[in-house]
Design a protein around this motif. Structure first.
Motif, PDB file in Angstrom:
ATOM      1  N   GLY C  16      21.927  10.004 -54.586  1.00 11.11           N
ATOM      2  CA  GLY C  16      20.979   8.953 -54.212  1.00 11.11           C
ATOM      3  C   GLY C  16      20.021   9.433 -53.143  1.00 11.11           C
ATOM      4  O   GLY C  16      18.803   9.232 -53.230  1.00 11.11           O
ATOM      5  N   ILE C  17      20.562  10.076 -52.125  1.00  6.50           N
ATOM      6  CA  ILE C  17      19.722  10.581 -51.036  1.00  6.50           C
ATOM      7  C   ILE C  17      18.697  11.584 -51.554  1.00  6.50           C
ATOM      8  O   ILE C  17      17.510  11.541 -51.212  1.00  6.50           O
ATOM      9  N   ALA C 138      31.646   1.298 -66.409  1.00  6.60           N
ATOM     10  CA  ALA C 138      33.099   1.393 -66.483  1.00  6.60           C
ATOM     11  C   ALA C 138      33.703  -0.002 -66.592  1.00  6.60           C
ATOM     12  O   ALA C 138      33.067  -0.991 -66.255  1.00  6.60           O
ATOM     13  N   GLN C 139      34.950  -0.052 -67.081  1.00  9.29           N
ATOM     14  CA  GLN C 139      35.589  -1.342 -67.298  1.00  9.29           C
ATOM     15  C   GLN C 139      36.241  -1.870 -66.031  1.00  9.29           C
ATOM     16  O   GLN C 139      37.427  -2.113 -65.994  1.00  9.29           O
ATOM     17  N   VAL C 140      35.420  -2.002 -65.013  1.00  6.47           N
ATOM     18  CA  VAL C 140      35.919  -2.586 -63.782  1.00  6.47           C
ATOM     19  C   VAL C 140      35.067  -3.824 -63.537  1.00  6.47           C
ATOM     20  O   VAL C 140      33.848  -3.707 -63.415  1.00  6.47           O
ATOM     21  N   PRO C 141      35.687  -4.983 -63.541  1.00  4.26           N
ATOM     22  CA  PRO C 141      34.903  -6.212 -63.499  1.00  4.26           C
ATOM     23  C   PRO C 141      33.872  -6.233 -62.366  1.00  4.26           C
ATOM     24  O   PRO C 141      32.746  -6.672 -62.551  1.00  4.26           O
ATOM     25  N   PHE C 142      34.267  -5.724 -61.215  1.00  2.00           N
ATOM     26  CA  PHE C 142      33.376  -5.786 -60.063  1.00  2.00           C
ATOM     27  C   PHE C 142      32.137  -4.898 -60.243  1.00  2.00           C
ATOM     28  O   PHE C 142      31.071  -5.181 -59.720  1.00  2.00           O
ATOM     29  N   TRP C 143      32.308  -3.824 -60.970  1.00  2.81           N
ATOM     30  CA  TRP C 143      31.192  -2.893 -61.151  1.00  2.81           C
ATOM     31  C   TRP C 143      30.278  -3.307 -62.294  1.00  2.81           C
ATOM     32  O   TRP C 143      29.145  -2.852 -62.391  1.00  2.81           O
ATOM     33  N   ASN C 144      30.855  -4.125 -63.143  1.00  4.92           N
ATOM     34  CA  ASN C 144      30.230  -4.357 -64.421  1.00  4.92           C
ATOM     35  C   ASN C 144      29.076  -5.352 -64.356  1.00  4.92           C
ATOM     36  O   ASN C 144      29.062  -6.338 -65.057  1.00  4.92           O
ATOM     37  N   THR C 145      28.096  -5.110 -63.470  1.00  6.45           N
ATOM     38  CA  THR C 145      26.967  -6.032 -63.405  1.00  6.45           C
ATOM     39  C   THR C 145      25.668  -5.235 -63.432  1.00  6.45           C
ATOM     40  O   THR C 145      25.613  -4.114 -62.928  1.00  6.45           O
ATOM     41  N   PRO C 146      24.641  -5.804 -64.018  1.00  2.93           N
ATOM     42  CA  PRO C 146      23.355  -5.078 -64.119  1.00  2.93           C
ATOM     43  C   PRO C 146      22.728  -4.865 -62.739  1.00  2.93           C
ATOM     44  O   PRO C 146      21.824  -4.057 -62.587  1.00  2.93           O
ATOM     45  N   MET C 147      23.218  -5.597 -61.757  1.00  2.00           N
ATOM     46  CA  MET C 147      22.594  -5.480 -60.439  1.00  2.00           C
ATOM     47  C   MET C 147      22.983  -4.183 -59.729  1.00  2.00           C
ATOM     48  O   MET C 147      22.264  -3.701 -58.867  1.00  2.00           O
ATOM     49  N   LEU C 148      24.144  -3.644 -60.128  1.00  2.00           N
ATOM     50  CA  LEU C 148      24.656  -2.483 -59.411  1.00  2.00           C
ATOM     51  C   LEU C 148      23.727  -1.275 -59.485  1.00  2.00           C
ATOM     52  O   LEU C 148      23.426  -0.666 -58.450  1.00  2.00           O
ATOM     53  N   PRO C 149      23.205  -0.914 -60.697  1.00  2.00           N
ATOM     54  CA  PRO C 149      22.290   0.246 -60.740  1.00  2.00           C
ATOM     55  C   PRO C 149      21.058   0.019 -59.878  1.00  2.00           C
ATOM     56  O   PRO C 149      20.590   0.950 -59.209  1.00  2.00           O
ATOM     57  N   ILE C 150      20.569  -1.215 -59.860  1.00  2.00           N
ATOM     58  CA  ILE C 150      19.371  -1.483 -59.046  1.00  2.00           C
ATOM     59  C   ILE C 150      19.711  -1.321 -57.565  1.00  2.00           C
ATOM     60  O   ILE C 150      18.990  -0.665 -56.809  1.00  2.00           O
ATOM     61  N   LEU C 151      20.838  -1.908 -57.200  1.00  2.00           N
ATOM     62  CA  LEU C 151      21.253  -1.802 -55.795  1.00  2.00           C
ATOM     63  C   LEU C 151      21.416  -0.343 -55.383  1.00  2.00           C
ATOM     64  O   LEU C 151      20.945   0.081 -54.321  1.00  2.00           O
ATOM     65  N   PHE C 152      22.075   0.427 -56.243  1.00  2.00           N
ATOM     66  CA  PHE C 152      22.280   1.845 -55.930  1.00  2.00           C
ATOM     67  C   PHE C 152      20.947   2.581 -55.850  1.00  2.00           C
ATOM     68  O   PHE C 152      20.759   3.446 -54.997  1.00  2.00           O
ATOM     69  N   SER C 153      20.007   2.260 -56.755  1.00  2.00           N
ATOM     70  CA  SER C 153      18.706   2.931 -56.724  1.00  2.00           C
ATOM     71  C   SER C 153      17.999   2.609 -55.419  1.00  2.00           C
ATOM     72  O   SER C 153      17.499   3.492 -54.722  1.00  2.00           O
ATOM     73  N   VAL C 154      17.952   1.320 -55.092  1.00  2.00           N
ATOM     74  CA  VAL C 154      17.236   0.900 -53.898  1.00  2.00           C
ATOM     75  C   VAL C 154      17.857   1.533 -52.653  1.00  2.00           C
ATOM     76  O   VAL C 154      17.178   2.106 -51.803  1.00  2.00           O
ATOM     77  N   GLY C 156      19.668   4.153 -52.553  1.00  2.00           N
ATOM     78  CA  GLY C 156      19.484   5.605 -52.610  1.00  2.00           C
ATOM     79  C   GLY C 156      18.116   5.977 -52.051  1.00  2.00           C
ATOM     80  O   GLY C 156      18.000   6.875 -51.201  1.00  2.00           O
ATOM     81  N   VAL C 157      17.100   5.281 -52.524  1.00  2.00           N
ATOM     82  CA  VAL C 157      15.749   5.592 -52.066  1.00  2.00           C
ATOM     83  C   VAL C 157      15.634   5.329 -50.561  1.00  2.00           C
ATOM     84  O   VAL C 157      15.088   6.127 -49.800  1.00  2.00           O
ATOM     85  N   SER C 158      16.228   4.210 -50.144  1.00  2.00           N
ATOM     86  CA  SER C 158      16.135   3.876 -48.723  1.00  2.00           C
ATOM     87  C   SER C 158      16.845   4.913 -47.854  1.00  2.00           C
ATOM     88  O   SER C 158      16.300   5.359 -46.838  1.00  2.00           O
ATOM     89  N   ALA C 159      18.006   5.354 -48.269  1.00  2.00           N
ATOM     90  CA  ALA C 159      18.708   6.398 -47.505  1.00  2.00           C
ATOM     91  C   ALA C 159      17.943   7.712 -47.602  1.00  2.00           C
ATOM     92  O   ALA C 159      17.901   8.496 -46.649  1.00  2.00           O
ATOM     93  N   GLY C 160      17.312   7.939 -48.768  1.00  2.00           N
ATOM     94  CA  GLY C 160      16.531   9.164 -48.971  1.00  2.00           C
ATOM     95  C   GLY C 160      15.333   9.205 -48.034  1.00  2.00           C
ATOM     96  O   GLY C 160      15.036  10.238 -47.429  1.00  2.00           O
ATOM     97  N   ILE C 161      14.651   8.066 -47.917  1.00  2.00           N
ATOM     98  CA  ILE C 161      13.514   8.002 -46.997  1.00  2.00           C
ATOM     99  C   ILE C 161      13.989   8.315 -45.579  1.00  2.00           C
ATOM    100  O   ILE C 161      13.393   9.115 -44.854  1.00  2.00           O
ATOM    101  N   ALA C 162      15.101   7.699 -45.218  1.00  2.00           N
ATOM    102  CA  ALA C 162      15.642   7.916 -43.880  1.00  2.00           C
ATOM    103  C   ALA C 162      15.943   9.382 -43.643  1.00  2.00           C
ATOM    104  O   ALA C 162      15.611   9.951 -42.591  1.00  2.00           O
ATOM    105  N   ALA C 163      16.556  10.013 -44.652  1.00  2.00           N
ATOM    106  CA  ALA C 163      16.920  11.422 -44.506  1.00  2.00           C
ATOM    107  C   ALA C 163      15.660  12.274 -44.389  1.00  2.00           C
ATOM    108  O   ALA C 163      15.590  13.207 -43.584  1.00  2.00           O
ATOM    109  N   ALA C 164      14.663  11.915 -45.199  1.00  2.00           N
ATOM    110  CA  ALA C 164      13.414  12.671 -45.169  1.00  2.00           C
ATOM    111  C   ALA C 164      12.736  12.524 -43.800  1.00  2.00           C
ATOM    112  O   ALA C 164      12.212  13.499 -43.242  1.00  2.00           O
TER     113      ALA C 164
END
Lengths: 725, 194, 303, 202
Positions: C16-17, C138-154, C156-164
């Protein structure tokens, strides 16, 4: 003196040094051990499992001299091709690092030291002879595991010396049950569960104390639509096969049975003809049962009046294919002050149902009669038993003579009546209540010889410990198994002895007998086995090949009389009156009343363990650990009151002992009961026994049930509290 | 060609661990690893209580989630419908284990594997993510899986789901057995009577 | 718990970073268009490379069977496009090669064609999204939402900006003065991340019993300290407050028109503050992944 | 040191180490006290990889026969809380064959035992009856090494140690767990140190 050179005691003897010089490094590793393919050529040898004492038929697959797998023997009537977990767990027992490898003797400092077999025989023989000369043969006792090889070589050895003191582990299993049954029915029948329409189990759980054929019969019954009741303070592992669970207050099964008898008689649901024709003093019984109404029993048992009536009617309406199962240790094997009375009532309720020896009822079957060679010397007259079992006027006159009141041994030692004892494949010091009393008792013997495969609490207090070959390393005596179709079975040696200095029990006893000049009483195992087969008209070689042979059925349906004093079913029993009790069974309160806020500590088997030895088997110990099997079951409501949550560490304590474990908080147990499995808490120093839980026997005092002398193993009260609270 | 499946009658199951111990020995697993695990559930309040035992292992799904996610194709369905693992391809990424709704995957690794490896002499697990294979080596030989033969209450039936005459197919119909969590869409082939 | 643990959390975090850092580089180029940010751009693009490499290394390290039998890694693309692991590994590998190439061009001060940047941007976004999709499928109920990839992307980019930012400022302190436009983006992302995070927890808790258990494990259970302390306070509250204050302050003060040494007043304090705030963002990004991975409870098959 | 001397030394070391694990006698104890300790020490520190201090720490100055005899019995002979069986099988997986029980651990007569038996057979070496159930006993392995070194089969030695003596660490751990102390604990540690520091490769 200054020694310049060390005297070497080199163990390795190389016959040709050139070999060592020229040896190629390729001998090491890589492919120099036989590979997977060799298992295809493996040999299959019949054996009898020793995971518990049921001795299920199994085949052992051996490849290159090592055990590679075990399977159920489909021909065997107990395993029917299946095996429970204990068999798989115990299969590698022979290779266990805790095995005893040579005879041990305790020296003056109380430490063991290895000795030779010759020395062991000589010393044991001399000491035993001296004791017998001085105190008489009845100062000598033998504690056995009642299988035929033990009878042939152990019992006979004792009897050859003139003693009748044979005890078994049954004192802490089913002494009360056997005593009760003996006096009312003349023996213990087995319930034809598969064909019964209604079965009532009291404390017995086929899914916890496993014998595969019994469980399969129950499954058959279930498939055939029979009704199954389970009476148990705890919802045990067989519960899914039951139609109804009666969560009885622990120790009150007798009240339930008395009320069942009351309803059967009051509502005329019993087999009047049978009772009057084959019953002794039935009218006395009829009269006495009047007082035990379902309402009365409901108060005692915490079961509703309706349920009690319903059970009784179900049994009565479906007679004679309705049974109260005979149980084993379960609820009334040896656990409460009223256990013998409970056993009597189980027998009598079955008699009321007229189910004795009919299909779907309680069957009396016999095993094949196995005989020894004719030329063996027979023991002469024996001295009376030290516990007085079966002897009129003695304290435990009623007690079953085949088992004896083994738990009383410390008292006999203290009174100076017992001086020497042999003990094989049995661990009385741990298996009977009150470790301290037992330990002191057995230590007090002038001579204690223990024969076992590894150390036990009993072996630790012994004077001599003799190493036995483990079950896959020995052939045993031909043995019979009763049933509608009787069978003859054999344990056949599957692998070479791992430890060359270990011996079979039969060898040990006959060699000791030789030393003591008793060789006329014994012959070798092979001769015993061939003779037994010959006399039965079966082939020993075939038996060696397949491990089990079915015989023609000798069972005849219909009541055949009882092996009781009157020859009938004893609805009222003179012997009980003679012993100072009532002829007709009557209500007896449990000895211990549980004070408010405390629990009755009850116990039972877990299906992966057997007695106290299997927790030293790594595979089985691992399962206990993984599934937290060594937890104490507490009712949810009680736990809430005590602030205990599932999985919390708790302390169980009473005036005898304090110990830690974890709580299993559950709805599946009567509020008064705390259930803890009976396998844990070993004190013997064995590899897998570190920190392996509590022992129920540490919480129960040394005590006796008045009638049979059984140790009243669940007559104790404990407090449970959250650890750290 | 068959489509192997199994029925587990949990009414008959007494939670005795025999299947898992037989499995352990058949597959040569260390004492603390297993392809079968047990779940237990308690329903109701005293005295109306039910205990439910559930032995769980690979369900040999017709549409296995593990096969779908396996990057290397190490997990696949063989011609008899048994989900197997080619452990010469497995990289041990454990994605199959995370994807499997039944948590049926076990990564076999332990310090003991590193010791005494006479390498070419036996099965190599070294960190591959293993599972129940319906004892394929026995089944191919016309025998039954170890968990089935050892089961003391005959709670397990193994057979061909495509054969309507098999004991298995009949028992499934008769006992109205259902797979676990069929709603997940992986089409499991172990049917449970509960 | 599932079979994935800390190592996978670190891997997802690093990937992500890396993606975020590259995106920062491209933003410098296109969005800010400020020649004075050349160093930040280079730092961002260069940083992305080793971070991604480290992440890949950890992935391989976690896949022990592959680690001990490296040739098996050749099978990794066998299950395209079905396995998210295959697809993701392909994206990451391509991204890695592109990073190396782009980095090389930057190093040589050569012209970087726009298609390289576009491809890079697509691959970076792919990488960031993949880190969420990988576990989201994956078949984990908590992970199994469309929001997770967006959250991870956002995130990731935010941590990436910080690192940069950190990397850039370490190279040249003066950059601090010119990154305001990027900070706006960053603040936006952080706020969005916070919004996504709480929606995810809310949605998860309300749609499935097992997922609800995961949520309560995060909010009040054994992960509560990581969540409230690590993620919410350090990872979100601190950066959002600090960046907001800075942006408000900035509106009041006109930015300097040109760079001269006198004006270069971004003192030590200013730099340390940036390190601290951006470091907090990065730490928050790590906490997020660790929490999400640790809170996994497998599907309840006993229903 | 020439190669031959090194090998002679190693042969001597293995032999002494093996001797120390056998039932102690008064002769052996006085030999150790008078000569053995110094001799072993000088042999060991001829390998530069071993630290003189470390070696010294593992070798008690004076042994008392009674004490050693007592320790020996409770550590090796008598069943009890401190007994340890120093046989390779127990510390390794039982078998690697594609079979049941393959990865069970903690039992005698596993693959390593079978393999030792094969080696003894190949080399035409007889082992005493009491070791027939543990041909992979540490004493026998040390003696075999001594024999091999004496006869100059270095290649075999290297392979053998790689395959068969990688378990001494677990043995030390087991002894620690069982609260060993005194001479035998140090001796086992010394043996482990020798293999662990790969002195055999010197």
């Amino acid at each position: 003196m200054l020694k310049s050179k060390m005297t070497r005691r080199t163990f390795l003897k190389a016959s040709a040094i050139t070999g060592v010089v020229a040896a190629s490094a390729s001998y090491v590793g890589r492919g120099n051990i036989s590979d997977a393919s060799s298992i295809q050529d493996a040999e299959k040898i019949p054996n009898l499992c020793n995971g518990c004492s049921s001795r299920c038929g199994m085949t052992v697959t051996v490849s290159d001299g090592r055990v590679v797998r075990v399977d159920g023997n489909p021909l065997h009537s107990r395993s029917r091709g299946t095996l429970c977990g204990r068999a798989h767990g115990a299969a590698l027992l022979a290779y266990h690092p805790d095995r005893l490898t040579e005879p041990l003797k305790k020296n003056e400092n109380g430490e063991f030291e290895p000795i030779s077999w010759e020395q062991a025989y000589k010393e044991i023989g001399e000491k035993l002879q001296t004791i017998i000369n001085e105190h008489g043969p009845d100062s000598f006792a033998y504690f056995q595991n009642p299988k035929r090889v033990q009878r042939l070589y152990g019992d006979r050895f004792v009897e050859a010396l003139g003693s009748a003191n044979i005890f078994s582990h049954n004192a802490s299993c089913n002494l009360s049950r056997d005593t009760g049954f003996k006096h009312v029915l003349g023996g213990v029948p087995s319930g034809d569960v598969a064909n019964a329409k209604v079965t009532l189990f009291i404390g017995r759980s086929y899914g916890d104390g496993i014998r595969p054929s019994q469980l399969q019969n129950l499954v058959t019954a279930k498939d055939n639509g029979s009704k199954i009741y389970i009476v148990d303070p705890r919802l045990n592992s067989t519960s899914n096969l039951a139609d109804e669970w009666l969560p009885i207050k622990p120790g009150t099964d007798l009240a339930l049975l008395l009320a069942i008898a009351n309803v059967l008689i009051e509502e005329n649901l019993y087999d009047k003809e049978f009772c009057e024709e084959h019953g002794n003093r039935f009218e006395d019984f009829e009269r006495e049962m009047k007082q035990y109404t379902p309402e009365w029993a409901s108060d005692k048992t915490d079961l509703s009046v309706d349920v009690i009536k319903q059970v009784a009617r179900d049994l009565g309406e479906n007679r004679p294919k309705a049974i109260v199962e005979q149980s084993w240790k379960g609820a009334f094997g040896c656990n409460y002050e009223n256990s013998t009375e409970t056993a009597r009532m189980v027998g009598l309720v079955n008699a009321l149902l007229g189910n004795i020896n009919v299909d779907g009822g309680m069957l009396f079957t016999s095993g094949p009669s196995l005989e020894s060679p004719d030329n063996l010397k027979e023991p002469g007259e024996l001295k009376p038993r030290v516990d007085g079992a079966g002897i009129k006027g003695e304290k435990w006159y009623l007690a079953d003579t085949a088992k004896g009141v083994g738990n009383a041994v410390p008292d006999f030692v203290k009174e100076g009546k017992l001086k020497a004892a042999f003990c094989q494949h049995h661990n009385p010091v741990r298996n009977h209540p009150d470790y301290e009393v037992m330990k002191e008792g057995y230590e007090g013997l002038d001579l204690l010889v223990v024969v076992d495969i590894w150390m036990s609490e009993t072996a630790e207090v012994a004077d001599y410990v003799l190493p036995e070959s483990s079950w896959l390393e020995r052939t045993e005596a031909v043995e019979g198994l009763g049933g509608k179709t009787p069978t003859v079975n054999l344990r056949v040696q599957a692998i070479d002895k791992i430890h060359p200095k270990t011996k079979n029990f039969s060898e040990i006893m006959s060699e000791l007998a030789d030393e003591m000049g008793l060789s006329d009483y014994f012959t070798d195992l092979e001769t015993e086995n061939r003779t037994a087969c010959e006399k039965l008209g079966i082939s020993y070689d075939e038996l060696l090949e397949q491990g089990t042979i079915q015989l023609e059925s000798t069972w005849e349906p219909g009541y055949q009389g009882s092996n009781t004093e009157s020859g009938k079913v004893e609805f009222a029993c003179q012997a009980f009156e003679d012993a100072g009790f009532t002829a007709v069974p009557k209500w007896v309160e449990p000895k211990v009343t549980i004070p408010e806020g405390e629990f009755r500590l009850i116990h039972g088997k877990q299906n992966i363990h057997s007695h106290t030895y299997s927790t030293n088997i790594p595979k089985l110990a691992q399962i206990s650990k993984e599934y937290n099997l060594d937890s104490v079951w507490i009712n949810k409501k009680r736990a809430d009151e005590l602030g205990i949550k599932d999985g919390d560490p708790v302390i169980i304590e009473n005036e005898m002992h304090t110990g830690k474990t974890t709580a299993k908080v559950t709805e599946a147990i009567h509020p008064e009961a705390a259930f803890y499995p009976s396998h844990y808490g070993s004190r013997a120093s064995l590899t897998y026994n570190d920190d392996n839980g509590l022992s129920i026997n540490d919480y129960t005092p040394h005590q006796y049930e008045a009638m049979s002398g059984a140790p009243n193993m669940m007559e104790t009260s404990v407090q449970i509290k959250k650890d750290g609270a | 060609m068959a489509r192997y499946g199994m029925l587990i009658d949990t009414i008959k199951c007494v939670n005795c661990y025999a299947c898992s111990l037989a499995c352990q020995t058949q597959n040569g697993l260390p004492d603390d690893e297993n392809f079968i695990y047990f779940l237990e559930k308690e329903e109701g309040t005293f005295p109306n209580v039910k205990r439910d035992f559930l032995p769980v292992q690979c369900q040999h799904c017709d549409e296995p989630a593990c096969e779908e996610v396996c990057p290397t194709g190490a997990t696949y369905k063989d011609e008899d419908g048994i989900v197997v693992l080619d452990n010469s391809k497995c990289i041990g990424c454990k994605y199959c284990g995370v994807a499997c709704p039944y948590s049926a995957r076990v990564q076999l690794h332990d310090s003991m594997y590193k010791k005494g490896t006479y390498e070419d002499a036996g099965r190599e697990y070294n960190y591959t993510v293993e599972k129940c294979r319906f004892c394929k080596e026995l089944v191919d030989n016309g025998e039954q899986p170890a968990c089935v033969t050892t089961c003391i209450s005959n709670a397990r039936i193994f057979g061909d789901l495509d054969d309507p005459e098999s004991e298995l197919s009949k028992a499934i119909v008769e006992k109205k057995a259902k797979p676990l969590r069929a709603d997940l869409g992986t089409k499991p082939k172990i049917y449970y009577v509960r | 718990m599932t079979m994935w643990g800390m190592l996978i959390a670190i891997y997802l975090f690093l990937a992500g970073i890396s993606a975020g850092s590259y995106i920062t580089g491209i933003l410098c180029d296109w969005y800010v268009k400020d020649e004075r940010l050349i160093k930040l751009r280079k730092a961002a693009i260069w940083l992305a490379t080793p971070v991604l490499g480290l992440g890949l290394g950890i992935l391989i390290f976690d896949a022990e069977a592959g680690l001990f039998n490296p040739w098996r890694m050749a099978f990794l693309f066998n299950n395209l496009p079905f396995s998210m692991m295959s697809t993701g590994t392909l994206i990451i590998t391509l991204f890695f090669f592109l990073l190396v190439w782009h980095g090389w061009l930057e190093f040589k001060n050569k012209f970087v064609p726009n298609w390289v940047k576009v491809t890079g941007l697509v691959l970076a976004l792919g990488t960031a999204a993949y880190t969420g999709l990988l576990i989201g499928l994956a078949q984990v109920p908590f992970w199994n939402t469309p929001m997770l990839p967006i959250l991870f992307s956002v995130s990731g980019v935010s941590a990436g900006i910080a690192a940069a930012f950190i990397a850039g400022v370490m190279w040249d302190k003066s950059i601090i003065e010119f990154i305001i436009p990027l900070k706006k983006v960053h603040l936006g992302l952080l706020v969005f991340e916070a919004f996504l995070l709480f929606s995810l927890l809310y949605v998860a808790a309300s749609r499935d019993v097992t997922a609800a258990q995961s949520v309560s494990m995060i909010l009040t259970g054994e992960l509560a300290l990581w969540f409230w302390g690590g993620l919410v306070f350090i990872g979100l509250v601190i950066p959002i407050t600090s960046e907001s204050i800075e942006l408000i302050k900035h509106k009041q003060v006109e930015p300097p028109l040109d760079l001269n040494l006198q004006h270069f007043s971004a003192g030590k304090g200013e730099v340390m503050k940036l390190y601290f705030v951006e470091g907090a963002t990065i730490f928050g990004g790590f906490c997020l992944r660790l929490i999400i991975i640790s809170a996994a409870i497998p599907i309840n098959v006993m229903l | 040191m020439t190669q031959t001397t090194t090998m002679q030394n190693k042969s001597e070391i293995y032999s002494i180490l093996a001797e120390g694990l056998k039932t102690p006698t008064e002769d052996w104890v006085s030999w150790y006290n008078d000569i053995g300790r110094e001799k072993l020490k000088s042999l060991l520190i001829s390998f530069p990889i071993l630290d003189e201090q470390e070696v010294s720490n593992c070798l008690p100055k004076q042994l008392d026969f009674k004490e050693v005899d007592h320790l020996y019995r409770s550590y090796f002979i008598l069943p009890g809380p401190q007994r340890v069986v120093p046989a390779e099988s127990i510390y390794k997986q039982w078998t690697v064959r594609n079979s049941a029980f393959a990865l069970s651990k903690g039992f005698l007569m596993g693959d390593s035992a079978e393999h030792m038996n094969n080696i003894f057979k190949e080399l035409d070496i007889e082992i005493p009856e009491e070791f027939s159930f543990m041909p992979d006993h540490l004493i026998l392995q040390l003696e075999l090494l001594s024999l091999l070194e004496e006869n100059g089969n270095e290649e075999f030695v290297n392979e053998f140690i790689k395959e068969h003596l990688d378990w001494t660490e677990d043995l030390v751990a087991e002894c620690t767990k069982k609260q060993w102390s005194g001479f035998y604990y140090l001796w086992i540690q010394l043996i482990h140190m020798f293999f662990h520091k790969e002195c055999w490769k010197c």
